[in-house]
Scaffold this motif. Structure first.
Motif, PDB file in Angstrom:
ATOM      1  N   UNK A  77      28.833  27.115  25.474  1.00  0.00           N
ATOM      2  CA  UNK A  77      29.262  28.337  24.812  1.00  0.00           C
ATOM      3  C   UNK A  77      28.583  29.520  25.462  1.00  0.00           C
ATOM      4  N   UNK A  78      29.236  30.665  25.421  1.00  0.00           N
ATOM      5  CA  UNK A  78      28.645  31.898  25.921  1.00  0.00           C
ATOM      6  C   UNK A  78      28.163  32.704  24.724  1.00  0.00           C
ATOM      7  N   UNK A  79      26.881  33.028  24.718  1.00  0.00           N
ATOM      8  CA  UNK A  79      26.290  33.831  23.659  1.00  0.00           C
ATOM      9  C   UNK A  79      25.955  35.182  24.258  1.00  0.00           C
ATOM     10  N   UNK A  80      26.505  36.238  23.698  1.00  0.00           N
ATOM     11  CA  UNK A  80      26.368  37.559  24.294  1.00  0.00           C
ATOM     12  C   UNK A  80      25.959  38.602  23.279  1.00  0.00           C
ATOM     13  N   UNK A  81      25.164  39.564  23.752  1.00  0.00           N
ATOM     14  CA  UNK A  81      24.800  40.709  22.928  1.00  0.00           C
ATOM     15  C   UNK A  81      25.565  41.946  23.383  1.00  0.00           C
ATOM     16  N   UNK A  82      26.658  41.721  24.117  1.00  0.00           N
ATOM     17  CA  UNK A  82      27.417  42.845  24.659  1.00  0.00           C
ATOM     18  C   UNK A  82      28.165  43.586  23.576  1.00  0.00           C
ATOM     19  N   UNK A  83      28.373  44.888  23.800  1.00  0.00           N
ATOM     20  CA  UNK A  83      29.134  45.703  22.865  1.00  0.00           C
ATOM     21  C   UNK A  83      30.481  45.999  23.485  1.00  0.00           C
ATOM     22  N   UNK A 103      22.011  28.129   7.218  1.00  0.00           N
ATOM     23  CA  UNK A 103      23.457  27.965   7.112  1.00  0.00           C
ATOM     24  C   UNK A 103      23.991  27.264   8.348  1.00  0.00           C
ATOM     25  N   UNK A 104      25.139  26.651   8.179  1.00  0.00           N
ATOM     26  CA  UNK A 104      25.866  26.072   9.302  1.00  0.00           C
ATOM     27  C   UNK A 104      27.350  26.132   8.976  1.00  0.00           C
ATOM     28  N   UNK A 105      28.155  26.169   9.995  1.00  0.00           N
ATOM     29  CA  UNK A 105      29.608  26.141   9.765  1.00  0.00           C
ATOM     30  C   UNK A 105      30.310  25.568  10.983  1.00  0.00           C
ATOM     31  N   UNK A 106      31.506  25.084  10.729  1.00  0.00           N
ATOM     32  CA  UNK A 106      32.316  24.493  11.789  1.00  0.00           C
ATOM     33  C   UNK A 106      33.780  24.658  11.428  1.00  0.00           C
ATOM     34  N   UNK A 107      34.634  24.516  12.428  1.00  0.00           N
ATOM     35  CA  UNK A 107      36.065  24.614  12.209  1.00  0.00           C
ATOM     36  C   UNK A 107      36.676  23.224  12.071  1.00  0.00           C
ATOM     37  N   UNK A 108      37.757  23.155  11.321  1.00  0.00           N
ATOM     38  CA  UNK A 108      38.479  21.887  11.185  1.00  0.00           C
ATOM     39  C   UNK A 108      39.363  21.603  12.394  1.00  0.00           C
ATOM     40  N   UNK A 115      30.992  25.276  16.321  1.00  0.00           N
ATOM     41  CA  UNK A 115      30.022  24.854  15.328  1.00  0.00           C
ATOM     42  C   UNK A 115      28.763  25.684  15.522  1.00  0.00           C
ATOM     43  N   UNK A 116      28.270  26.298  14.439  1.00  0.00           N
ATOM     44  CA  UNK A 116      27.160  27.257  14.544  1.00  0.00           C
ATOM     45  C   UNK A 116      26.176  27.020  13.409  1.00  0.00           C
ATOM     46  N   UNK A 170      34.217  21.281  22.921  1.00  0.00           N
ATOM     47  CA  UNK A 170      33.526  21.566  21.678  1.00  0.00           C
ATOM     48  C   UNK A 170      32.081  21.926  21.978  1.00  0.00           C
ATOM     49  N   UNK A 171      31.573  22.983  21.354  1.00  0.00           N
ATOM     50  CA  UNK A 171      30.222  23.451  21.626  1.00  0.00           C
ATOM     51  C   UNK A 171      29.552  23.879  20.331  1.00  0.00           C
ATOM     52  N   UNK A 172      28.269  23.534  20.216  1.00  0.00           N
ATOM     53  CA  UNK A 172      27.475  23.903  19.056  1.00  0.00           C
ATOM     54  C   UNK A 172      26.433  24.927  19.464  1.00  0.00           C
ATOM     55  N   UNK A 173      26.282  25.970  18.670  1.00  0.00           N
ATOM     56  CA  UNK A 173      25.279  26.997  18.924  1.00  0.00           C
ATOM     57  C   UNK A 173      24.291  27.008  17.773  1.00  0.00           C
ATOM     58  N   UNK A 174      23.001  26.911  18.103  1.00  0.00           N
ATOM     59  CA  UNK A 174      21.929  26.999  17.119  1.00  0.00           C
ATOM     60  C   UNK A 174      21.161  28.289  17.371  1.00  0.00           C
ATOM     61  N   UNK A 175      21.053  29.122  16.349  1.00  0.00           N
ATOM     62  CA  UNK A 175      20.380  30.420  16.505  1.00  0.00           C
ATOM     63  C   UNK A 175      18.981  30.261  17.084  1.00  0.00           C
ATOM     64  N   UNK A 176      18.272  29.219  16.708  1.00  0.00           N
ATOM     65  CA  UNK A 176      16.900  29.019  17.168  1.00  0.00           C
ATOM     66  C   UNK A 176      16.821  28.831  18.685  1.00  0.00           C
ATOM     67  N   UNK A 177      17.907  28.377  19.307  1.00  0.00           N
ATOM     68  CA  UNK A 177      17.908  28.136  20.749  1.00  0.00           C
ATOM     69  C   UNK A 177      18.147  29.398  21.561  1.00  0.00           C
ATOM     70  N   UNK A 178      18.658  30.446  20.914  1.00  0.00           N
ATOM     71  CA  UNK A 178      19.077  31.638  21.648  1.00  0.00           C
ATOM     72  C   UNK A 178      18.346  32.904  21.223  1.00  0.00           C
TER      73      UNK A 178
END
Length: 205
Positions: A169-175, A150-155, A52-53, A26-34
Protein backbone atom coordinates in the motif's frame (compact mmCIF):
# COMPACT_ATOMS: atom_id res chain seq x y z
CA UNK A 1 -2.33 10.24 14.53
CA UNK A 2 -2.62 14.81 5.27
CA UNK A 3 -6.92 17.00 -3.50
CA UNK A 4 -5.84 13.45 -5.26
CA UNK A 5 -2.25 13.24 -4.21
CA UNK A 6 1.14 14.13 -5.62
CA UNK A 7 2.81 11.43 -3.53
CA UNK A 8 5.30 12.15 -0.79
CA UNK A 9 4.90 8.48 -0.12
CA UNK A 10 6.12 5.55 1.87
CA UNK A 11 5.93 2.26 0.01
CA UNK A 12 4.93 -0.55 2.31
CA UNK A 13 6.82 -3.37 0.55
CA UNK A 14 8.02 -3.14 -3.04
CA UNK A 15 9.21 -0.06 -4.90
CA UNK A 16 6.77 2.23 -6.69
CA UNK A 17 7.51 0.79 -10.12
CA UNK A 18 6.80 -2.73 -8.96
CA UNK A 19 3.66 -1.57 -7.17
CA UNK A 20 2.30 0.06 -10.31
CA UNK A 21 3.21 -2.87 -12.54
CA UNK A 22 1.80 -5.62 -10.33
CA UNK A 23 -1.85 -6.62 -10.10
CA UNK A 24 -3.81 -5.11 -7.23
CA UNK A 25 -3.13 -7.05 -4.04
CA UNK A 26 -4.80 -7.10 -0.66
CA UNK A 27 -2.81 -4.91 1.73
CA UNK A 28 -3.03 -4.16 5.43
CA UNK A 29 -1.88 -0.87 6.93
CA UNK A 30 -1.10 -0.52 10.64
CA UNK A 31 -0.75 3.04 11.93
CA UNK A 32 2.07 1.97 14.27
CA UNK A 33 4.20 0.94 11.27
CA UNK A 34 3.96 4.30 9.51
CA UNK A 35 3.76 6.90 12.26
CA UNK A 36 0.64 8.73 13.36
CA UNK A 37 -2.22 9.25 10.92
CA UNK A 38 -3.27 12.83 10.22
CA UNK A 39 -5.33 14.68 12.84
CA UNK A 40 -6.44 17.40 10.42
CA UNK A 41 -9.52 17.37 8.18
CA UNK A 42 -7.68 19.61 5.71
CA UNK A 43 -4.85 17.12 5.19
CA UNK A 44 -6.07 13.53 5.62
CA UNK A 45 -3.57 10.69 5.42
CA UNK A 46 -3.90 9.08 1.99
CA UNK A 47 -4.04 5.28 1.94
CA UNK A 48 -3.87 3.95 -1.60
CA UNK A 49 -4.49 0.24 -2.15
CA UNK A 50 -5.17 -0.60 1.51
CA UNK A 51 -8.25 -2.73 2.13
CA UNK A 52 -7.57 -3.40 5.82
CA UNK A 53 -6.45 -0.72 8.30
CA UNK A 54 -5.78 -0.52 12.03
CA UNK A 55 -4.98 2.46 14.24
CA UNK A 56 -5.66 4.18 17.53
CA UNK A 57 -6.66 7.53 18.95
CA UNK A 58 -7.27 9.50 22.09
CA UNK A 59 -9.58 12.26 23.24
CA UNK A 60 -9.47 15.31 20.95
CA UNK A 61 -6.88 13.70 18.65
CA UNK A 62 -8.93 12.49 15.69
CA UNK A 63 -7.78 10.44 12.70
CA UNK A 64 -8.62 11.61 9.16
CA UNK A 65 -8.07 9.15 6.31
CA UNK A 66 -8.61 9.20 2.58
CA UNK A 67 -8.94 5.67 1.19
CA UNK A 68 -8.42 5.31 -2.53
CA UNK A 69 -7.73 2.41 -4.85
CA UNK A 70 -10.38 0.15 -3.33
CA UNK A 71 -12.48 -1.97 -5.64
CA UNK A 72 -15.48 -0.12 -6.99
CA UNK A 73 -19.05 -1.28 -6.52
CA UNK A 74 -21.21 -2.49 -3.66
CA UNK A 75 -19.41 -3.58 -0.49
CA UNK A 76 -19.39 -3.05 3.27
CA UNK A 77 -16.69 -1.41 5.37
CA UNK A 78 -16.77 -3.05 8.81
CA UNK A 79 -15.22 -1.29 11.83
CA UNK A 80 -14.27 -2.74 15.22
CA UNK A 81 -13.28 -0.76 18.32
CA UNK A 82 -11.61 -1.86 21.56
CA UNK A 83 -9.38 -0.77 24.39
CA UNK A 84 -5.65 -1.55 24.68
CA UNK A 85 -4.88 -5.25 24.19
CA UNK A 86 -8.45 -5.89 23.08
CA UNK A 87 -10.02 -4.77 26.38
CA UNK A 88 -13.81 -4.50 26.26
CA UNK A 89 -14.09 -2.74 29.66
CA UNK A 90 -11.96 0.22 28.63
CA UNK A 91 -13.78 3.56 28.82
CA UNK A 92 -13.29 5.19 25.44
CA UNK A 93 -15.38 6.18 22.46
CA UNK A 94 -16.45 8.73 19.91
CA UNK A 95 -18.05 9.06 16.49
CA UNK A 96 -17.33 7.76 12.99
CA UNK A 97 -18.07 9.90 9.92
CA UNK A 98 -17.46 9.60 6.19
CA UNK A 99 -17.74 11.54 2.95
CA UNK A 100 -17.17 10.90 -0.74
CA UNK A 101 -15.79 14.45 -1.11
CA UNK A 102 -13.00 16.22 0.75
CA UNK A 103 -14.13 17.25 4.23
CA UNK A 104 -14.94 20.98 4.38
CA UNK A 105 -14.69 21.26 8.15
CA UNK A 106 -14.35 19.17 11.29
CA UNK A 107 -17.40 16.89 11.75
CA UNK A 108 -18.42 17.29 8.11
CA UNK A 109 -19.87 14.41 6.13
CA UNK A 110 -22.26 11.65 7.13
CA UNK A 111 -22.44 10.24 10.64
CA UNK A 112 -22.17 6.45 10.84
CA UNK A 113 -22.73 6.16 14.58
CA UNK A 114 -21.12 6.26 18.01
CA UNK A 115 -18.61 3.75 19.36
CA UNK A 116 -18.40 3.22 23.13
CA UNK A 117 -16.18 0.36 24.20
CA UNK A 118 -17.32 0.17 27.84
CA UNK A 119 -20.99 -0.02 26.78
CA UNK A 120 -20.38 -2.72 24.19
CA UNK A 121 -20.88 -0.45 21.17
CA UNK A 122 -17.79 -1.78 19.42
CA UNK A 123 -18.94 -2.42 15.84
CA UNK A 124 -20.03 -0.05 13.07
CA UNK A 125 -20.34 -0.46 9.32
CA UNK A 126 -20.76 1.55 6.12
CA UNK A 127 -22.81 -0.08 3.36
CA UNK A 128 -21.64 1.18 -0.04
CA UNK A 129 -23.75 0.70 -3.15
CA UNK A 130 -22.94 -0.02 -6.79
CA UNK A 131 -22.07 3.64 -7.43
CA UNK A 132 -19.03 3.54 -5.12
CA UNK A 133 -15.92 4.49 -7.12
CA UNK A 134 -13.26 3.13 -4.76
CA UNK A 135 -12.50 6.31 -2.78
CA UNK A 136 -13.84 7.53 0.56
CA UNK A 137 -12.89 9.98 3.34
CA UNK A 138 -13.13 8.87 7.00
CA UNK A 139 -13.07 10.71 10.32
CA UNK A 140 -12.55 8.89 13.62
CA UNK A 141 -13.65 11.47 16.21
CA UNK A 142 -12.29 10.31 19.56
CA UNK A 143 -14.36 12.12 22.19
CA UNK A 144 -13.12 10.38 25.32
CA UNK A 145 -10.51 7.81 26.34
CA UNK A 146 -6.74 7.87 25.97
CA UNK A 147 -6.04 4.81 23.80
CA UNK A 148 -8.97 3.61 21.70
CA UNK A 149 -8.01 0.95 19.16
CA UNK A 150 -9.78 0.45 15.85
CA UNK A 151 -9.56 -1.70 12.76
CA UNK A 152 -11.62 -1.99 9.61
CA UNK A 153 -11.73 -3.92 6.39
CA UNK A 154 -13.82 -4.16 3.26
CA UNK A 155 -16.02 -7.09 2.31
CA UNK A 156 -14.64 -6.77 -1.23
CA UNK A 157 -10.86 -7.00 -0.78
CA UNK A 158 -8.36 -6.34 -3.50
CA UNK A 159 -7.30 -9.53 -5.24
CA UNK A 160 -3.87 -10.50 -6.51
CA UNK A 161 -3.06 -13.14 -9.12
CA UNK A 162 -0.02 -13.96 -6.95
CA UNK A 163 -1.31 -13.87 -3.37
CA UNK A 164 1.82 -15.49 -1.95
CA UNK A 165 3.80 -12.32 -2.66
CA UNK A 166 1.60 -10.28 -0.31
CA UNK A 167 0.14 -6.87 -0.95
CA UNK A 168 1.54 -3.37 -0.72
CA UNK A 169 0.00 0.00 0.00
CA UNK A 170 1.07 3.59 -0.54
CA UNK A 171 0.76 5.77 2.55
CA UNK A 172 1.01 9.46 1.77
CA UNK A 173 0.81 12.77 3.59
CA UNK A 174 0.35 14.62 0.31
CA UNK A 175 -2.27 17.33 -0.08
CA UNK A 176 -4.22 16.99 -3.36
CA UNK A 177 -4.83 20.31 -5.05
CA UNK A 178 -8.28 21.31 -6.32
CA UNK A 179 -8.56 21.46 -10.10
CA UNK A 180 -8.96 25.23 -9.98
CA UNK A 181 -5.72 25.63 -8.08
CA UNK A 182 -3.91 23.37 -10.52
CA UNK A 183 -5.17 25.45 -13.46
CA UNK A 184 -4.19 28.69 -11.73
CA UNK A 185 -0.73 27.25 -11.11
CA UNK A 186 -0.26 26.44 -14.79
CA UNK A 187 -1.39 29.95 -15.80
CA UNK A 188 1.01 31.55 -13.33
CA UNK A 189 3.82 29.30 -14.52
CA UNK A 190 3.13 30.26 -18.12
CA UNK A 191 3.13 33.93 -17.19
CA UNK A 192 6.44 33.51 -15.42
CA UNK A 193 8.02 31.90 -18.46
CA UNK A 194 6.76 34.69 -20.70
CA UNK A 195 8.13 37.37 -18.36
CA UNK A 196 11.49 35.60 -18.22
CA UNK A 197 11.65 35.46 -22.03
CA UNK A 198 10.93 39.20 -22.23
CA UNK A 199 13.69 39.93 -19.72
CA UNK A 200 16.16 37.85 -21.72
CA UNK A 201 15.17 39.64 -24.93
CA UNK A 202 15.57 43.05 -23.26
CA UNK A 203 19.10 42.12 -22.05
CA UNK A 204 20.21 41.05 -25.54
CA UNK A 205 18.66 44.05 -27.31
Amino acid sequence: MTLRPVFLSFIATAGLAATLAAPAAAATVNEADYGAFSGSWTTPTVLSGADSVSGSGRQNEDDFLYLTGLQSGAQTLSFTFSGPNGSTTYNGGGDLRYSFDQFRWDYDGIGVGTFNVANGQTALSIALDDSFDGSIYLQFAFNWGDNTQYSFATSKPLVSTAPSTGGSAIVSAAVPLPAGFALLGSVLAGGGLLAAARRRKARTA
